[in-house]
Design an enzyme around this catalytic site. Structure first.
Site, mmCIF file in Angstrom:
data_model
loop_
_atom_site.group_PDB
_atom_site.id
_atom_site.type_symbol
_atom_site.label_atom_id
_atom_site.label_comp_id
_atom_site.label_asym_id
_atom_site.label_seq_id
_atom_site.Cartn_x
_atom_site.Cartn_y
_atom_site.Cartn_z
ATOM 1 N N GLY A 290 0.424 10.997 -2.059
ATOM 2 C CA GLY A 290 0.143 10.280 -0.819
ATOM 3 C C GLY A 290 0.927 8.987 -0.711
ATOM 4 O O GLY A 290 1.944 8.908 -0.040
ATOM 5 N N ARG A 291 0.465 7.972 -1.427
ATOM 6 C CA ARG A 291 1.071 6.642 -1.354
ATOM 7 C C ARG A 291 2.575 6.674 -1.598
ATOM 8 O O ARG A 291 3.354 6.032 -0.883
ATOM 9 C CB ARG A 291 0.394 5.717 -2.373
ATOM 10 C CG ARG A 291 0.942 4.296 -2.406
ATOM 11 C CD ARG A 291 0.285 3.447 -3.480
ATOM 12 N NE ARG A 291 -1.124 3.247 -3.187
ATOM 13 C CZ ARG A 291 -2.129 3.820 -3.838
ATOM 14 N NH1 ARG A 291 -1.872 4.673 -4.837
ATOM 15 N NH2 ARG A 291 -3.371 3.583 -3.508
ATOM 16 N N ARG A 327 -6.878 -4.284 0.819
ATOM 17 C CA ARG A 327 -6.867 -4.334 -0.645
ATOM 18 C C ARG A 327 -6.171 -5.588 -1.150
ATOM 19 O O ARG A 327 -6.606 -6.203 -2.140
ATOM 20 C CB ARG A 327 -6.174 -3.082 -1.195
ATOM 21 C CG ARG A 327 -6.994 -1.812 -1.006
ATOM 22 C CD ARG A 327 -6.250 -0.568 -1.455
ATOM 23 N NE ARG A 327 -7.129 0.603 -1.471
ATOM 24 C CZ ARG A 327 -6.752 1.812 -1.822
ATOM 25 N NH1 ARG A 327 -5.496 2.036 -2.187
ATOM 26 N NH2 ARG A 327 -7.601 2.822 -1.808
ATOM 27 N N CYS A 363 -11.758 -14.615 10.224
ATOM 28 C CA CYS A 363 -12.532 -15.842 10.026
ATOM 29 C C CYS A 363 -13.214 -15.875 8.663
ATOM 30 O O CYS A 363 -14.441 -15.892 8.560
ATOM 31 C CB CYS A 363 -13.551 -15.988 11.148
ATOM 32 S SG CYS A 363 -12.814 -16.416 12.722
ATOM 33 N N TYR A 392 -2.107 3.430 3.183
ATOM 34 C CA TYR A 392 -3.326 2.700 2.835
ATOM 35 C C TYR A 392 -3.358 1.270 3.363
ATOM 36 O O TYR A 392 -4.253 0.515 3.011
ATOM 37 C CB TYR A 392 -3.547 2.657 1.316
ATOM 38 C CG TYR A 392 -3.826 3.992 0.697
ATOM 39 C CD1 TYR A 392 -5.037 4.635 0.897
ATOM 40 C CD2 TYR A 392 -2.873 4.615 -0.088
ATOM 41 C CE1 TYR A 392 -5.293 5.869 0.314
ATOM 42 C CE2 TYR A 392 -3.119 5.843 -0.672
ATOM 43 C CZ TYR A 392 -4.340 6.466 -0.467
ATOM 44 O OH TYR A 392 -4.588 7.683 -1.043
#
Length: 446
Positions: A290-291, A327, A363, A392
């Site tokens: 995937g990544r 992340r 915020c 991702y």
């Protein structure tokens, strides 16, 4: 290590795309856009298929199934399907995306640790490959397989318990991982062999022991355990019951430069060293990358809205933050990102490096893409590029502060250097945010 793609060409295409995004008005009225390099994506898909083709015995069946979770966008899945890849899905939403992209059942694999009976029944009815995660799921499959004939290949996911990488949250082969049947727990191996002997319709074995932070030798060790278990099951059965090994994916990505390292050729080399019999044609193979297929081909482009100095520290306030790089914001040491400075016209910005924070719009104080990063001093109206975000990051939006999902554009560069954009996902409208937040049910709780 080998390199899979022409990184110099990819960097040049990226700079052309940032400038073209400004010139063609992609940032007019929207201070944030996300770009995907379609030529780069195709190059990664070709590198993956070529690396395995070069090592496998001729005629070995192979399915490279893209992990949809890495970039759940229908146009991306369609592009990868056109490049010869299938889909690995982890639930009904991802399955719906794969089907919308035109990916056939015979090129789709369902993995999830919490499949419902309805999900399993649908997959079996469609003929989608299913990997069971645990003993209770296998019992559900017993009933469903008895209920109706299925063309679905069915397997079991194992956890080889070979150890963790450098990021605990992404290490799937630890002693206590939630995934799969733990191979080294007392009695587990014998139970697994017996489970296969009792179920002739179990014809696959599955593992996913790699991910970001997991070194190639550790990934290969897990695959070696998978192959050894398949050999043991087949020997006990007296026939080739297990005919396909799903070895997962998890090739780590280099986030420190434009280099595509490690390469798929490095991954295949590690497997050949650890388990050479994997490539002799005895088993069909499935991969679930995937990544590594998408990350290097995405870039966020965001306007610098304001700059300030607080406690002698320069801060650039941008529109790219936790909603895109979740992340990185919550675990910056594990997920560092590069920041590329551009001027207001989209040209790379030069100047004396100054340590400054690159802050997002959310915020809370921790919404930072980078802290004390040395860059040419940014000014309002400048742009930042955040590369390596094609998987991702902006494809998995986090709705903090009800920040809208940004538009995603694919781009291609012609031989003459012109950049052509194609909208892959429009930006989220404010009415859509209200609708998603229950706007049609305003008085429901009164």
């Amino acid at each position: 290590m080998a390199a899979d793609v022409d990184t110099g060409g990819a960097a040049a295409r990226r700079d052309l795309a940032v400038r073209a995004a400004v010139e063609q008005g992609l940032l007019d009225g929207e201070p944030l856009v996300c770009l995907l390099d379609t030529a780069g994506i195709r190059a990664s898909a070709a590198a993956l298929t070529a690396a395995f083709e070069a090592a496998l015995a001729p005629g070995t069946p192979v399915l490279h199934a893209f992990a949809v979770k890495a970039a759940p966008l229908v146009p991306v899945l369609r592009l990868l399907a056109d490049a010869g890849l299938g889909c690995e899905v982890a639930g009904p939403g991802e399955l719906a995306l794969a089907r919308a992209a035109g990916v056939g059942a015979d090129r789709t694999v369902l993995d999830s640790p919490a499949k419902t009976v309805a999900e399993l029944r649908e997959a079996l009815a469609l003929g989608i490959a299913v990997n069971a995660d645990n003993r209770q799921e296998l019992e559900r499959l017993d009933a469903l397989v008895a209920e109706a004939h299925t063309a679905s290949p069915v397997g079991v996911r194992i956890n080889p318990q070979t150890g963790a990488g450098t990021i605990d949250a992404l290490s799937t082969a630890t002693a206590t991982s939630k995934f799969g049947i733990a191979l080294r727990d007392p009695g587990a191996r014998a139970w697994l062999v017996g489970a296969y002997l009792d179920r002739p319709w179990l014809t696959r074995l599955h593992i996913h022991s790699g991910s970001q932070g997991v070194p190639l030798p550790l990934i290969a060790e897990g695959v070696r355990e998978l192959h050894a278990l398949a050999e043991e099951i087949n020997a006990a059965a007296g026939r080739r019951q297990v005919d396909t090994l799903d070895i997962g994916g998890g090739l780590p990505v280099n986030f420190t430069s434009d280099e595509h390292t490690p390469a798929y050729a490095d991954y295949v080399g590690a497997l050949r060293e650890a388990v050479p019999a994997l490539f002799d044609g005895s088993y069909g193979l499935v991969t679930e990358f995937g990544r590594s297929l998408l990350a290097k081909h995405g870039v966020v482009v965001a306007r610098v809205e304001y700059t300030k100095t607080t406690g002698s520290r320069p801060i650039a306030l941008t529109h790219a933050g936790v909603q895109l790089a979740t992340r990185t914001v919550y675990a910056p040491a594990a997920w560092p990102l590069r920041i590329l400075p551009y001027d207001a016209k989209g040209a790379p910005k030069g100047g004396e490096p100054v340590a400054q924070d690159i802050a997002g719009p959310a915020c809370f104080a921790g919404d930072l893409l980078a802290s004390a990063r040395e860059l040419p001093l940014l000014a309002p109206g400048d742009l930042i590029g955040v590369p390596d975000t094609g998987a991702y990051f902006f494809t998995a939006h986090y709705g903090y502060n009800s920040l809208p999902r940004p538009a995603v554009h694919g781009f291609a560069v012609t031989p003459a250097g012109a950049v052509r954009f194609a909208l892959a996902r429009p930006s989220q409208t404010l009415p859509a945010i209200v609708a998603e937040a229950g706007g049609a049910f305003r008085d429901a709780l009164l």
